[in-house]
Design a protein around this motif. Sequence first.
Motif, PDB file in Angstrom:
ATOM      1  N   GLY A  89      20.348   5.431  -7.876  1.00  9.75           N
ATOM      2  CA  GLY A  89      20.628   4.041  -7.548  1.00  9.75           C
ATOM      3  C   GLY A  89      20.013   3.100  -8.551  1.00  9.75           C
ATOM      4  O   GLY A  89      19.529   3.514  -9.605  1.00  9.75           O
ATOM      5  N   LYS A  90      20.013   1.819  -8.227  1.00  7.07           N
ATOM      6  CA  LYS A  90      19.418   0.808  -9.083  1.00  7.07           C
ATOM      7  C   LYS A  90      18.021   0.471  -8.565  1.00  7.07           C
ATOM      8  O   LYS A  90      17.811   0.363  -7.362  1.00  7.07           O
ATOM      9  N   PHE A  91      17.105   0.268  -9.483  1.00 11.64           N
ATOM     10  CA  PHE A  91      15.720  -0.013  -9.129  1.00 11.64           C
ATOM     11  C   PHE A  91      15.271  -1.276  -9.861  1.00 11.64           C
ATOM     12  O   PHE A  91      15.622  -1.482 -11.024  1.00 11.64           O
ATOM     13  N   PRO A  92      14.517  -2.125  -9.195  1.00 12.02           N
ATOM     14  CA  PRO A  92      14.105  -3.388  -9.817  1.00 12.02           C
ATOM     15  C   PRO A  92      13.180  -3.207 -11.007  1.00 12.02           C
ATOM     16  O   PRO A  92      13.054  -4.100 -11.834  1.00 12.02           O
ATOM     17  N   SER A  93      12.514  -2.045 -11.085  1.00 13.46           N
ATOM     18  CA  SER A  93      11.578  -1.814 -12.187  1.00 13.46           C
ATOM     19  C   SER A  93      11.362  -0.323 -12.360  1.00 13.46           C
ATOM     20  O   SER A  93      11.682   0.485 -11.473  1.00 13.46           O
ATOM     21  N   TYR A  99       7.713   5.179  -7.984  1.00  8.41           N
ATOM     22  CA  TYR A  99       7.249   5.298  -6.598  1.00  8.41           C
ATOM     23  C   TYR A  99       8.312   5.947  -5.726  1.00  8.41           C
ATOM     24  O   TYR A  99       7.990   6.800  -4.879  1.00  8.41           O
ATOM     25  N   GLN A 100       9.581   5.575  -5.883  1.00  9.70           N
ATOM     26  CA  GLN A 100      10.630   6.165  -5.058  1.00  9.70           C
ATOM     27  C   GLN A 100      10.782   7.661  -5.342  1.00  9.70           C
ATOM     28  O   GLN A 100      11.093   8.446  -4.437  1.00  9.70           O
ATOM     29  N   GLN A 345      17.833   8.088 -15.625  1.00 12.09           N
ATOM     30  CA  GLN A 345      16.736   8.186 -14.694  1.00 12.09           C
ATOM     31  C   GLN A 345      17.163   8.303 -13.237  1.00 12.09           C
ATOM     32  O   GLN A 345      16.390   8.765 -12.412  1.00 12.09           O
ATOM     33  N   GLY A 346      18.379   7.892 -12.891  1.00 13.91           N
ATOM     34  CA  GLY A 346      18.769   7.967 -11.501  1.00 13.91           C
ATOM     35  C   GLY A 346      19.339   9.305 -11.100  1.00 13.91           C
ATOM     36  O   GLY A 346      19.662   9.510  -9.946  1.00 13.91           O
ATOM     37  N   THR A 347      19.510  10.228 -12.041  1.00 19.66           N
ATOM     38  CA  THR A 347      20.155  11.508 -11.750  1.00 19.66           C
ATOM     39  C   THR A 347      19.146  12.628 -11.693  1.00 19.66           C
ATOM     40  O   THR A 347      18.359  12.811 -12.606  1.00 19.66           O
TER      41      THR A 347
END
Length: 374
Positions: A89-93, A99-100, A345-347
């Motif tokens: 997904g999309k992350f603000p930073s 952390y997620q 980074q999201g995969t």
Amino acid sequence: MNGTLGGAVSAGGLGGVVARSIGGVTDPRVQVAAAAAAQAAVVSGESVIRDVWAENLDAEMGVLRNLVDRYPYIAMDTEFPGIVARPIGKFPSKADYHYQTLRCNVDMLKIIQLGITLADENGDLSKVDGTVSTWQFNFRFSLEEDMYAQDSIDLLTKSGIDFHKHTNHGIDVYKFGELLITSGLVMLDEVKWISFHSGYDFGYLVKIMSCTPLPKEEADFRVKLRTFFPSLYDIKYLMKSCRNLKGGLQDIAEEMGIQRIGPQHQAGSDSLLTGMIFFQMRQRYFEGKIDDAQFLGQVWGLNGNGPAQMANGTAGSNGGSSSNSGSAPHPPKTPVQNGSQSGNQGTPDNNSTPGRNGTPGTPGYTPAFGKMGM
């Protein structure tokens, strides 16, 4: 090496060195001598790593309760079954992505070992029956039932971890969490925890003591972290102020001439090494006094600590990697996985998918990242 539980608990001096105080402040020259004496004592074979299983958990926690008032510095390390998923997904930073990643893995997986080493203000290690002691807690973990990353398990097996014994004699994490909360080792400002690249370490301990999945937001996690561990140091964060120190825990030990006792990638040995490194760092790089306003409560890789860019490559136990303190923190801290490329980074990394009963694949977790691995 297993220690036998004895009745007497004694305060062990650092090679007979007695700290002198001037105006309530310990003489730094004595602290240096004390640290050197402690290192000599450990290398001489006086150290005993005490394995704790379900059968002796209550007795050993009783010993720790008796020691913590005199030895309020706790060096800590954990071993866990790697990284099995990365959030999509999309992350603000970048910090939120880190952390997620931590949250989804800690929630799904189980801790395997916790190592703790107790020391006093001068780095003088606790002693039981005259023998310096480190406690290695071994938790219930099944290769048949629990989720893990195969390369992590392979590395831990090579380091000597007996997964058959963990299955049959491992500690129940719920009982351990209950005992830890009432032990006097947590939730006290005067008890200082020492760690290395410790986001995952503290993530597992917070989950165990709260008996809930980790909070969705890092800010809420930090509140829980401060509640359970109001005073903590992360050596990886301290390294920002140390010239010539880089890499993982073993790299730092070799640079500083500190000899490891016990097998690498086992929590007891790693916690003992963490404690020895901390007290020597304090003398060599901080003139015997760490600025708590700057360093206390800071965890490398959380709350934006560390550079924003992710590094490629793999990390080892205790966050060990070829990167130096100026590179981005890798999410894993124990035996590890191949990290996702920074542009992807999201995969989840296909080479880091979990093994569970021999089945491969990315976990099918819910938006809350699935069932908590307890």
